[in-house]
Design an enzyme around this catalytic site. Sequence first.
Site, PDB file in Angstrom:
ATOM      1  N   TYR A 103       0.834  -1.199   0.000  1.00  0.00           N
ATOM      2  CA  TYR A 103       0.000   0.000   0.000  1.00  0.00           C
ATOM      3  C   TYR A 103       0.867   1.246   0.000  1.00  0.00           C
ATOM      4  CZ  TYR A 103       1.297   0.537   4.855  1.00  0.00           C
ATOM      5  OH  TYR A 103       2.031   0.716   6.003  1.00  0.00           O
ATOM      6  N   PHE A 106       2.204   9.804   3.314  1.00  0.00           N
ATOM      7  CA  PHE A 106       2.535   9.682   4.725  1.00  0.00           C
ATOM      8  C   PHE A 106       3.034   8.291   5.106  1.00  0.00           C
ATOM      9  CE2 PHE A 106      -2.111   9.175   4.321  1.00  0.00           C
ATOM     10  CZ  PHE A 106      -2.292   7.902   4.843  1.00  0.00           C
ATOM     11  N   ASP A 107       2.844   7.298   4.230  1.00  0.00           N
ATOM     12  CA  ASP A 107       3.304   5.948   4.559  1.00  0.00           C
ATOM     13  C   ASP A 107       3.289   5.092   3.304  1.00  0.00           C
ATOM     14  OD1 ASP A 107       4.185   3.778   6.007  1.00  0.00           O
ATOM     15  OD2 ASP A 107       2.218   3.263   6.822  1.00  0.00           O
ATOM     16  N   ILE A 109      -7.905   0.493  10.110  1.00  0.00           N
ATOM     17  CA  ILE A 109      -9.007   1.449  10.033  1.00  0.00           C
ATOM     18  C   ILE A 109     -10.197   0.830   9.311  1.00  0.00           C
ATOM     19  CG2 ILE A 109      -7.519   3.481  10.153  1.00  0.00           C
ATOM     20  CD1 ILE A 109      -7.772   3.738   7.106  1.00  0.00           C
ATOM     21  N   TYR A 131      -9.256   8.197  10.361  1.00  0.00           N
ATOM     22  CA  TYR A 131      -8.851   8.536  11.721  1.00  0.00           C
ATOM     23  C   TYR A 131      -9.750   9.577  12.380  1.00  0.00           C
ATOM     24  CZ  TYR A 131      -4.709   5.822  10.676  1.00  0.00           C
ATOM     25  OH  TYR A 131      -3.869   4.793  10.356  1.00  0.00           O
ATOM     26  N   PHE A 135      -5.618   5.406  -0.289  1.00  0.00           N
ATOM     27  CA  PHE A 135      -4.646   4.327  -0.221  1.00  0.00           C
ATOM     28  C   PHE A 135      -4.643   3.573  -1.547  1.00  0.00           C
ATOM     29  CE2 PHE A 135      -5.887   5.006   4.178  1.00  0.00           C
ATOM     30  CZ  PHE A 135      -4.686   4.940   4.857  1.00  0.00           C
TER      31      PHE A 135
END
Length: 587
Positions: free
Chosen positions: A93, A103-104, A123, A149, A166
């Site tokens: 991902y 961010f990731d 999530i 979130y 994502f």
Amino acid sequence: ERARERARDQRRDEGDLKKKKEKEGRKEEDMDQLHFEDLGPEDFYPPEDGGVVFNVGEETNVTPDGGLKKKVLKKGASEGGRPEQGDKVVVHYTGTLLDGTKFDSSRDRDDPFSFDLGTGSVIKGWDQGVCTMEKGEVCVLTCAPEYAYGARGSPPTIPANATLQFEVELLHWISTKDLVGDGGVIKEIEQEGFALGSGYEHEHPKEKDEVLVKYTLYCGDEEMVSSSDEGVEFTVKSGHLIPAFGVAVPKMKKGEIAMLDIAPQYGFGEAGNQEKNIPANAKLRARIHLLDWKPVKVIEDSIVIKHLSLSDGYQKPNEGAKVKVTFNAKLEDGTVFEEKSNFEFVTDDGQVIPGLDRVVMELKKGEKVLATIPPEHAFGSEGGLEGKVPPNATVTYEIDLIEFENAKESYEMDAKEMMEAALTFKEKGNAYFKQGNYKVAMQKYGKAVKYLEFDQKYTEEEKRAAKKVKMACWNNEAQCGLKTKAYDGAKKSCNKVLAMDSQNIKALYRRAQSYIATKDYIEASTDLKNALLVDPNCKEAKVEMKRLLKLQAEYNNKQKKLYANMFGKMSKMDTKDKEENKEAPSA
């Protein structure tokens, strides 16, 4: 738990999220774990199959409220189906904000991420989005705040009320229906099972347990083999008929009915089974019903207990409990040598064979077991009951615990009762010591000390008396250690005594004996010298000192010879080198 409660509250009031106060921000996590959220399995709501088609390049609502959208970038393998709740999925991902800020990314780390689908470990958008994917599929999941979130965000990288995207690739998954992980045995539950009862620690049979199973085996649509209506009994470890049964049964509950799709290697394999008209490399189906199972446990390394009936609850007889049992006892050839009905005795009091004592203390009221007891826990090398039990006989007891009354625990006793209990166990220890049963004697001494550990209830005089009993028990433990060559344990017992009384001559003497046994001669000499300072006329210490001096002399002589030989060899090597140097031609 607080994190779970916050998440559940948010989800109950998703339409009013903006009015909620911001919750306390969670601690900053490593980048590779930013998507992780422990929300609990009850928050998994897989989208209903309403004929929604996810076409490549089209963004489609996954949920009716539009909070979760999916856009397929690369179609997956449709013949493999989709993962289901509880399956372990493996994905790559990349997570970004709507402005494209990353961010990731597991791809950046070249480290795929795995999680259990639908268990609340990620999530909400992931749980509900990944279950719509096929193996090999790549898609973009757009998650509104309530599917990500929420109002709290994930500082510092994800702001409050952020919509996230994502790009996810579903690499593969392991189905909970796939019992072996290679597709060889696939299980579909027709009827859920149930636990054996409160107080029993396992929901599923273990390898030593006996199971009662009813089954029907199919090859294609044709019924090939079936058990009787009463079922067939076997141990989990030994299995039955085909390997698939040994795989499936340990993952079933009592009363469960399941259908199994069985690959050839878990059926009759390449050989097939001519007797049952099953061809080579045949795929099979089986309907299997776990009718019952009998838990089997092993205590004292060799006593085997098979439960014939179970009771709820947790309470069992303790040491000193008054119990009432009914039992019959047999030799290995089936000969009954003893039967008792409503027989009463006190546990841990030497009134019955040790094995029967131990088994009864493993039972709950109303339970019935079959216990196989080897000779060392039964009648030993001499046999018993006036010849009814031969020497070295393994015996079997069928025992029904009717009722029991536990002895008081130490915290329930007053000071006088605690001292009486301690002295009783000390005397039991002495009795076992005289019998040469040092292991059990140590257990009794340890039990005696436990009754005296907490002396808040004692007067000063009672504390002094308790101290004497404790030191006597520790000294006796040390003697047991010497008898069994457990020298380190003997030293520890002596240390406890000497911490209370540094001049206790028995503890000094026995610790010295332990040091001698481990060839710690300097320490042994120190203890014996201190013992003779306490009592210069102690005959035992004098004898032990003489023995120690002799052992030290022998040890020193051996060391001298060892070093003499070593230096002699070195001298010879030096002489040889010098002679070789003399004979060598000059350059």
